[in-house]
Design a protein around this motif. Structure first.
Motif, PDB file in Angstrom:
ATOM      1  N   ALA A 171     -12.114   1.132  -7.103  1.00 46.82           N
ATOM      2  CA  ALA A 171     -11.687   0.268  -6.001  1.00 46.82           C
ATOM      3  C   ALA A 171     -12.885  -0.147  -5.175  1.00 46.82           C
ATOM      4  O   ALA A 171     -13.799   0.652  -4.932  1.00 46.82           O
ATOM      5  CB  ALA A 171     -10.679   1.001  -5.111  1.00 46.82           C
ATOM      6  N   LEU A 198     -10.434   8.724  -8.546  1.00 44.87           N
ATOM      7  CA  LEU A 198     -10.604   7.477  -7.801  1.00 44.87           C
ATOM      8  C   LEU A 198     -12.035   7.397  -7.300  1.00 44.87           C
ATOM      9  O   LEU A 198     -12.518   8.321  -6.624  1.00 44.87           O
ATOM     10  CB  LEU A 198      -9.635   7.425  -6.614  1.00 44.87           C
ATOM     11  CG  LEU A 198      -9.895   6.324  -5.574  1.00 44.87           C
ATOM     12  CD1 LEU A 198      -9.660   4.941  -6.165  1.00 44.87           C
ATOM     13  CD2 LEU A 198      -9.016   6.530  -4.332  1.00 44.87           C
ATOM     14  N   SER A 238       0.812  -1.219   0.000  1.00 43.12           N
ATOM     15  CA  SER A 238       0.000   0.000   0.000  1.00 43.12           C
ATOM     16  C   SER A 238       0.842   1.265   0.000  1.00 43.12           C
ATOM     17  O   SER A 238       0.322   2.361  -0.231  1.00 43.12           O
ATOM     18  CB  SER A 238      -0.948   0.011   1.207  1.00 43.12           C
ATOM     19  OG  SER A 238      -0.236  -0.195   2.424  1.00 43.12           O
ATOM     20  N   TYR A 291     -14.198   4.919  -4.890  1.00 44.57           N
ATOM     21  CA  TYR A 291     -13.868   3.916  -3.875  1.00 44.57           C
ATOM     22  C   TYR A 291     -15.140   3.481  -3.169  1.00 44.57           C
ATOM     23  O   TYR A 291     -15.784   4.268  -2.485  1.00 44.57           O
ATOM     24  CB  TYR A 291     -12.857   4.554  -2.916  1.00 44.57           C
ATOM     25  CG  TYR A 291     -12.429   3.747  -1.720  1.00 44.57           C
ATOM     26  CD1 TYR A 291     -12.655   2.377  -1.597  1.00 44.57           C
ATOM     27  CD2 TYR A 291     -11.750   4.377  -0.663  1.00 44.57           C
ATOM     28  CE1 TYR A 291     -12.245   1.668  -0.492  1.00 44.57           C
ATOM     29  CE2 TYR A 291     -11.324   3.672   0.452  1.00 44.57           C
ATOM     30  CZ  TYR A 291     -11.588   2.333   0.541  1.00 44.57           C
ATOM     31  OH  TYR A 291     -11.171   1.633   1.657  1.00 44.57           O
ATOM     32  N   ILE A 341      -8.606  -1.226  -2.614  1.00 49.55           N
ATOM     33  CA  ILE A 341      -8.006   0.102  -2.531  1.00 49.55           C
ATOM     34  C   ILE A 341      -6.494   0.036  -2.337  1.00 49.55           C
ATOM     35  O   ILE A 341      -5.777   0.980  -2.703  1.00 49.55           O
ATOM     36  CB  ILE A 341      -8.644   0.912  -1.366  1.00 49.55           C
ATOM     37  CG1 ILE A 341      -8.145   2.363  -1.358  1.00 49.55           C
ATOM     38  CG2 ILE A 341      -8.355   0.254  -0.030  1.00 49.55           C
ATOM     39  CD1 ILE A 341      -8.460   3.145  -2.609  1.00 49.55           C
ATOM     40  N   THR A 342      -5.954  -1.059  -1.776  1.00 44.54           N
ATOM     41  CA  THR A 342      -4.544  -1.054  -1.370  1.00 44.54           C
ATOM     42  C   THR A 342      -3.575  -0.890  -2.533  1.00 44.54           C
ATOM     43  O   THR A 342      -2.692  -0.014  -2.470  1.00 44.54           O
ATOM     44  CB  THR A 342      -4.201  -2.295  -0.527  1.00 44.54           C
ATOM     45  OG1 THR A 342      -4.664  -3.474  -1.178  1.00 44.54           O
ATOM     46  CG2 THR A 342      -4.839  -2.200   0.840  1.00 44.54           C
ATOM     47  N   MET A 365      -4.038   2.618  -3.907  1.00 42.81           N
ATOM     48  CA  MET A 365      -3.502   3.662  -3.031  1.00 42.81           C
ATOM     49  C   MET A 365      -2.012   3.819  -3.245  1.00 42.81           C
ATOM     50  O   MET A 365      -1.478   4.938  -3.244  1.00 42.81           O
ATOM     51  CB  MET A 365      -3.783   3.314  -1.565  1.00 42.81           C
ATOM     52  CG  MET A 365      -3.450   4.450  -0.599  1.00 42.81           C
ATOM     53  SD  MET A 365      -4.533   5.870  -0.878  1.00 42.81           S
ATOM     54  CE  MET A 365      -3.567   7.192  -0.133  1.00 42.81           C
TER      55      MET A 365
END
Length: 390
Positions: free
Chosen positions: A176, A202, A112, A204, A181-182, A185
């Motif tokens: 994401a 983005l 991440s 999310y 998300i990792t 990110m």
């Protein structure tokens, strides 16, 4: 007798090793060349680890140096790798191993963070119900614990020309969901650090606000970078706050948030169902790449019923397993522990030769008959009796 020689040799040499001596000896392989005639790598790793956790013959290991709560049931671990680990590119994954009940177990996690001068790396882990490794890392792992580290893998990274700022004002869209998300990110942080010229949006999705990771940092990035926009979409939160939306991924939702979708390059990451939906609703995008962190849905060429007989050539065992499961899942249910990592066919940790028999690729439905030198156990299910080199 040989074990005694090994132990004595390691004890004498480790006693003579000082931190200053090791710091001054950075030539690759120096200590391995000195010790190789005297000691086996396994014995060296055991005794060296008692002197200084993280030392090893040539095995990549990492020591947890910090931990921080990232969201509900999620934690970010900062890890100091030893010199055997070879680094990563933002957006990649690695297999992380932990000792649970006296045995090493590993799973795949996205990095991440971004590459740092001190070499430290970060993973953000969400607890999964029944997940041995995620349970250990989120609830039991502590600063000072040693983890095994596999090489970084994955192709959802910034293209070389993009990272170098050579693509003008081309825009990107990241989609994401949950733990997806990792890796995204990591890419967002790399985009910010390098001050890349293209716009980036983005979107999310999370079930609840408490499950959002990096929310404050993402909002701060959106305030500091006019070219970055972030949208948080909650699927199970009854109330919204400013900047939050509700609902699932759909063509209408995407069109309202990203009206210029046809000009975007898209990266999507999340559960397999989310990725399938993203691939469908973002079909008009300029380019699309995705990764799923849950096993793919089974694509069947024929009914998945009954059992098959699997002969394990190396251990000389014969098992009867169900035909409606991946080989990895079925073997684990029989008490076996084949090497595995991502469990979705990407990292290839579970690759195993198949001398004979038929299997089906659960991601594509393609059938494979006869010899296969690189069968992926995690995404293959049996369609006949077969032999595996296990």
């Amino acid at each position: 007798m040989h074990k005694c020689i090994d132990i004595c040799a390691v004890a004498v040499i480790l006693r003579s090793m000082t931190t200053a001596t090791l710091a001054a000896s950075r030539r690759p392989g120096l200590w391995r060349r000195l010790l190789q005639p005297l000691v086996s790598p396994e014995v060296f790793d055991f005794w060296a680890g008692l002197v200084r956790p993280g030392w090893s013959w040539d095995r990549p290991l990492g020591r947890i140096v910090a931990r921080q709560e990232a969201a509900h049931e999620a934690v970010t671990l900062l890890i100091q790798p030893n010199r055997h680990w070879q680094g990563f590119a933002p957006g990649q994954h690695l297999n992380v191993g932990v000792q649970v009940d006296g045995r090493w177990v590993q799973r795949s996690y996205s990095l991440s963070g971004i590459p740092r001068r001190d070499g430290r790396i970060a993973i953000t882990v969400r607890r999964v119900a029944g997940g041995v490794v995620s349970e250990h890392l989120t609830r039991h792992a502590r600063v000072g614990d040693i983890l095994s580290l596999g090489p970084a893998f994955g192709e959802m990274t910034w293209p070389a020309q993009t990272a170098a700022g050579q693509v003008g004002q081309a825009s990107w869209l990241f989609l994401a969901a949950g733990s997806g998300i990792t890796p995204l990110m990591s890419l967002v942080r790399a985009w910010s650090q390098a001050d890349m010229p293209m716009g980036l949006t983005l979107v999310y999705w999370a079930r609840t606000r408490a499950e959002l990771c990096f929310a404050d940092e993402l909002r701060d990035l959106a305030m500091r970078h006019g070219r970055f926009k972030v949208h948080f979409v909650l699927t199970r939160e009854p109330q919204r706050r400013d900047g939050e939306l509700q609902g699932r991924l759909s063509e209408a939702r995407l069109a309202s948030l990203v009206p210029d979708l046809a000009e975007r390059q898209v990266y999507a990451c999340g559960p397999a169902g989310f990725v399938d939906t993203a691939r469908r609703v973002a079909g008009s995008a300029r380019a699309f790449r995705a990764e799923a962190f849950t096993p793919p849905a089974l694509t069947a060429a024929d009914p998945l019923t009954g059992t098959v007989v699997v002969h394990l050539a190396l251990s000389q065992r014969t098992l009867e397993i169900p035909a409606d499961q991946s080989l990895l899942t079925a073997l684990e249910a029989q008490g076996l522990r084949p090497a595995s990592g991502c469990r979705m066919g990407v990292c290839r940790t579970c690759v195993c030769p198949k001398p004979e028999g038929s299997t089906q690729d659960m991601t594509t439905g393609e059938l494979h008959h006869g010899h296969d030198s690189a069968l992926r156990l995690c995404v293959s299910r049996p369609t006949s009796n077969l032999t595996l080199n296990l």
